[in-house]
Write a protein that holds these residues in place. Structure first.
Motif, short mmCIF file in Angstrom:
data_model
loop_
_atom_site.label_atom_id
_atom_site.label_comp_id
_atom_site.label_asym_id
_atom_site.label_seq_id
_atom_site.Cartn_x
_atom_site.Cartn_y
_atom_site.Cartn_z
N ALA A 48 56.39 45.63 43.86
CA ALA A 48 56.67 45.65 42.20
C ALA A 48 58.33 46.03 42.17
CB ALA A 48 55.53 46.70 41.60
N ILE A 49 58.84 45.15 41.41
CA ILE A 49 60.23 45.42 41.06
C ILE A 49 60.28 45.99 39.50
CG2 ILE A 49 62.44 44.69 40.99
CD1 ILE A 49 61.93 42.63 43.23
N TYR A 50 60.57 47.16 39.37
CA TYR A 50 60.41 47.59 37.98
C TYR A 50 61.93 47.50 37.08
CZ TYR A 50 56.06 49.68 39.53
OH TYR A 50 54.89 49.80 40.14
N LYS A 51 63.07 47.71 37.86
CA LYS A 51 64.36 47.59 37.12
C LYS A 51 65.17 46.99 38.23
CE LYS A 51 63.75 51.52 34.07
NZ LYS A 51 64.40 52.58 33.68
N LEU A 98 69.30 29.36 38.34
CA LEU A 98 69.53 30.71 37.84
C LEU A 98 69.44 30.66 36.23
CD1 LEU A 98 72.97 31.45 39.61
CD2 LEU A 98 70.56 32.39 40.19
N VAL A 99 68.19 30.28 35.62
CA VAL A 99 67.84 30.23 34.48
C VAL A 99 66.74 31.05 34.21
CG1 VAL A 99 68.99 28.04 33.99
CG2 VAL A 99 66.62 28.16 34.80
N ALA A 100 66.35 31.55 33.03
CA ALA A 100 65.13 32.55 32.60
C ALA A 100 63.73 31.65 32.99
CB ALA A 100 65.26 33.24 31.19
N GLY A 101 63.97 30.44 32.69
CA GLY A 101 62.67 29.52 32.70
C GLY A 101 62.33 29.54 34.19
N ASN A 102 62.87 29.59 35.31
CA ASN A 102 62.54 29.59 36.77
C ASN A 102 61.48 30.79 37.22
OD1 ASN A 102 62.36 29.43 39.43
ND2 ASN A 102 64.49 29.59 39.86
N ASP A 103 60.39 30.46 37.45
CA ASP A 103 59.24 31.26 37.81
C ASP A 103 59.84 32.29 38.85
OD1 ASP A 103 57.58 30.52 35.78
OD2 ASP A 103 56.44 29.19 37.02
N LEU A 104 60.67 31.86 39.67
CA LEU A 104 61.12 32.80 40.85
C LEU A 104 62.26 33.65 40.31
CD1 LEU A 104 61.08 30.17 43.87
CD2 LEU A 104 59.26 31.79 43.04
N MET A 105 62.63 33.44 39.16
CA MET A 105 63.74 34.56 38.75
C MET A 105 63.29 35.85 38.24
SD MET A 105 67.18 34.09 38.06
CE MET A 105 68.49 34.41 36.85
N PRO A 127 85.58 43.73 30.76
CA PRO A 127 84.25 43.15 31.06
C PRO A 127 83.12 43.03 30.06
CG PRO A 127 84.94 44.64 33.00
CD PRO A 127 85.64 44.90 31.67
N ALA A 128 82.39 41.74 29.95
CA ALA A 128 81.49 41.80 29.02
C ALA A 128 80.33 41.26 29.52
CB ALA A 128 81.97 40.79 27.74
N PRO A 129 79.45 42.10 30.09
CA PRO A 129 78.17 41.55 30.81
C PRO A 129 77.18 41.26 29.95
CG PRO A 129 78.19 44.16 30.90
CD PRO A 129 79.63 43.57 30.34
N ASN A 130 76.37 40.15 30.14
CA ASN A 130 75.19 39.85 29.39
C ASN A 130 73.89 39.62 30.35
OD1 ASN A 130 73.56 38.81 27.60
ND2 ASN A 130 74.12 36.55 28.02
N MET A 131 72.71 40.59 30.34
CA MET A 131 71.76 40.70 30.97
C MET A 131 70.88 39.94 30.28
SD MET A 131 70.85 42.22 34.10
CE MET A 131 69.39 42.87 34.62
N PHE A 132 70.53 38.80 30.71
CA PHE A 132 69.64 37.69 30.02
C PHE A 132 68.14 37.88 30.68
CE2 PHE A 132 71.37 34.99 33.27
CZ PHE A 132 70.17 34.38 33.74
N LEU A 133 67.70 38.58 31.58
CA LEU A 133 66.57 38.70 32.08
C LEU A 133 66.24 39.69 32.92
CD1 LEU A 133 63.72 37.23 32.36
CD2 LEU A 133 64.43 35.95 34.36
#
Length: 189
Positions: A48-51, A98-105, A127-133
């Motif tokens: 289980a990967i929590y973070k 590398l998209v949020a719609g990929n079940d393996l992401m 730097p301007a990070p964008n965590m999208f998933l």
């Protein structure tokens, strides 16, 4: 699903961009943490990967990526893509991976170095990070395959050698047969 702090441990890896554009892959072997086969009364186990924490740093020291440097990348943590590790510029990541719609992401982030975000449309230098998933403590991503991969698509080469790192907050979990079967179906390449 709450987790017991004594069961939590961390895994990490990193990849160096150098000053190249292109794809890169760094694998983490999970075979000692994951056993998707239930034997007798023993249940299967998953991770289980929590973070997930991503970090971009100047490879020359412990400093952040210099604000004056250029470069942009999309990074992701993917469950068992079945690809070998490869340096940035020598890997090959299929479009749509590398998209949020990929079940393996499991988690994903976009990073734009300072020189990319300055100008009329910028929100400021640096730097301007964008965590999208990202997974969460309430809904972790449970891996039942033998590896996860840090995958990097450097679309604009970094002007400074950049180290991209990922750290996973995780715990081994036992799984009932129906949950295990569902996870195996969704994580099949």
């Amino acid at each position: 699903m709450a987790y017991n702090m004594k069961d939590v441990f961390y895994l990490d890896t990193s990849i160096l961009t150098t000053t190249s554009a292109g794809d890169g892959i760094q694998n983490i072997d999970l075979s000692s943490y994951v056993d998707p086969i239930a034997r007798g009364r023993a249940k299967g186990t998953g991770l289980a990967i929590y973070k997930v924490f991503f970090d971009f740093s100047n490879a020359a020291d412990n400093a952040p990526v210099p604000a004056a440097s250029a470069g942009q990348a999309r990074v992701g943590l993917i469950s068992s893509p079945g690809l070998p590790s490869a340096a940035v510029g020598s890997g090959s990541i299929t479009a749509g991976t590398l998209v949020a719609g990929n079940d393996l992401m499991i988690a994903g982030m976009d990073f734009y170095a300072g020189a990319v975000v300055t100008g009329s449309n910028s929100k400021g230098a640096g730097p301007a990070p964008n965590m999208f998933l990202t997974p969460s403590a309430e809904v972790p991503y449970v891996v039942v395959r033998d590896q996860v991969s840090l995958m990097v698509d450097v679309s604009t080469a970094f002007t400074a050698n950049t180290l991209i790192s990922v750290r996973l907050e995780c715990a081994q979990v036992t799984l009932d047969q129906s949950t295990l079967n569902q996870l195996l179906r969704t994580q099949t390449v």
